[in-house]
Design an enzyme around this catalytic site. Structure first.
Site, PDB file in Angstrom:
ATOM      1  N   VAL A   1       0.837  -1.129  -0.044  1.00  0.00           N
ATOM      2  CA  VAL A   1       0.072  -0.126  -0.111  1.00  0.00           C
ATOM      3  C   VAL A   1       0.710   1.248  -0.007  1.00  0.00           C
ATOM      4  O   VAL A   1       1.905   1.236   0.798  1.00  0.00           O
ATOM      5  CB  VAL A   1      -0.819   0.037   1.369  1.00  0.00           C
ATOM      6  CG1 VAL A   1      -1.620   1.259   1.359  1.00  0.00           C
ATOM      7  CG2 VAL A   1      -1.679  -1.289   1.458  1.00  0.00           C
ATOM      8  N   LEU A   2       0.814   2.175  -0.960  1.00  0.00           N
ATOM      9  CA  LEU A   2      -0.191   2.346  -2.075  1.00  0.00           C
ATOM     10  C   LEU A   2       0.279   1.540  -3.188  1.00  0.00           C
ATOM     11  O   LEU A   2       1.440   1.548  -3.531  1.00  0.00           O
ATOM     12  CB  LEU A   2      -0.461   3.662  -2.372  1.00  0.00           C
ATOM     13  CG  LEU A   2      -1.095   4.471  -1.218  1.00  0.00           C
ATOM     14  CD1 LEU A   2      -1.163   5.737  -1.476  1.00  0.00           C
ATOM     15  CD2 LEU A   2      -2.630   4.115  -0.997  1.00  0.00           C
TER      16      LEU A   2
ATOM     17  N   VAL B   1       2.700   3.627  -5.621  1.00  0.00           N
ATOM     18  CA  VAL B   1       3.790   4.156  -4.714  1.00  0.00           C
ATOM     19  C   VAL B   1       4.777   2.953  -4.309  1.00  0.00           C
ATOM     20  O   VAL B   1       6.158   2.620  -4.530  1.00  0.00           O
ATOM     21  CB  VAL B   1       3.510   5.216  -3.927  1.00  0.00           C
ATOM     22  CG1 VAL B   1       4.651   5.819  -3.162  1.00  0.00           C
ATOM     23  CG2 VAL B   1       2.621   6.418  -4.557  1.00  0.00           C
ATOM     24  N   CYS B   2       4.264   2.506  -3.109  1.00  0.00           N
ATOM     25  CA  CYS B   2       4.902   1.430  -2.418  1.00  0.00           C
ATOM     26  C   CYS B   2       5.110   0.286  -3.084  1.00  0.00           C
ATOM     27  O   CYS B   2       5.991  -0.525  -2.640  1.00  0.00           O
ATOM     28  CB  CYS B   2       4.068   1.508  -1.132  1.00  0.00           C
ATOM     29  SG  CYS B   2       3.836   2.821   0.025  1.00  0.00           S
ATOM     30  N   VAL B   3       4.500  -0.068  -4.037  1.00  0.00           N
ATOM     31  CA  VAL B   3       4.564  -1.319  -4.658  1.00  0.00           C
ATOM     32  C   VAL B   3       5.594  -1.367  -6.105  1.00  0.00           C
ATOM     33  O   VAL B   3       6.418  -1.731  -6.553  1.00  0.00           O
ATOM     34  CB  VAL B   3       3.225  -2.010  -5.234  1.00  0.00           C
ATOM     35  CG1 VAL B   3       3.438  -3.225  -6.139  1.00  0.00           C
ATOM     36  CG2 VAL B   3       2.372  -2.331  -3.905  1.00  0.00           C
TER      37      VAL B   3
END
Length: 210
Positions: free
Chosen positions: A114-115, A118-120
């Site tokens: 998550v998100l 962004v984070c993935v």
């Protein structure tokens, strides 16, 4: 021109990355129902635990509004290191996290977080650049809206990432139901409500046929 190779997941060559499943950030997930998303993340964690694959947990700026990691993940994956990034948004920009991934010796990376955009996406793109095969778990990753999710998916696919849901990850790793019908089936019973009903119907029919 040769057809593209089928790069299937290998239980002996994969690592699971759970990126920023934090109590604050999950409140931003709007492209899935909260209960559905929670079930999907735990289903993926159960798959990682079932196959005894290495897993790495990480959080970003958890002393701020992002909050701590959701408590079920370290409970379900007690051997997974939890790397608390002080501020790096892209997890691969954190030396401890990048070294932890490298230390597993695995070349297939199964990532969720998550998100999504962004984070993935950021670490997924970095991992692709470094030569890893990256598998993004779409239903254990969440974001603001469906259209932002779709844009992130397109960006990652264009770079070479594969998209799967958590059930497909489990099935591709397992390969054959006969390996362990009860153990693998239990994951589906616990985290796929419709499959639980299917199993109950099957068992009821089986009992009445005796």
């Amino acid at each position: 021109m040769s057809p593209p190779a089928y790069k299937r997941l290998d239980r002996d060559n994969c690592v699971f990355l759970f990126v920023d499943h934090q109590s604050g950030l999950v409140q931003l997930v709007r492209d899935f129902d909260p209960n559905e998303f929670h079930t999907n993340v735990l289903g993926l964690a159960k798959v990682a635990a079932y196959f005894k694959a290495p897993a790495i947990l990480t959080t970003s700026f958890e002393t701020g509004p992002n909050g701590p990691i959701v408590k079920e993940l370290p409970e379900m994956l007690p051997n997974a290191p939890l790397i608390r990034r002080p501020g790096q948004i892209n997890a691969m920009d954190n030396e401890d996290f990048a070294n932890a991934v490298k230390a597993t010796g695995k070349k297939q990376v199964i990532i969720s977080g998550v998100l999504t955009e962004v984070c993935v996406a950021f670490p997924a793109l970095s991992l692709i650049e470094q030569g890893y095969d990256v598998f993004v778990v779409t239903d254990a990753s969440g974001t603001f809206k469906e259209h932002t999710r779709e844009a992130a998916h397109k960006r990652m696919v264009q770079a070479g990432c594969q998209l799967l849901n958590w059930a497909a990850v489990g099935a591709e790793l397992h390969r054959d139901w006969r390996r362990d019908i009860e153990g693998f089936g239990a994951i589906w019973n616990d985290y796929v409500p419709g499959y639980r009903c299917l199993t109950q119907s099957y068992m009821a029919t089986k009992d009445t046929s005796k």
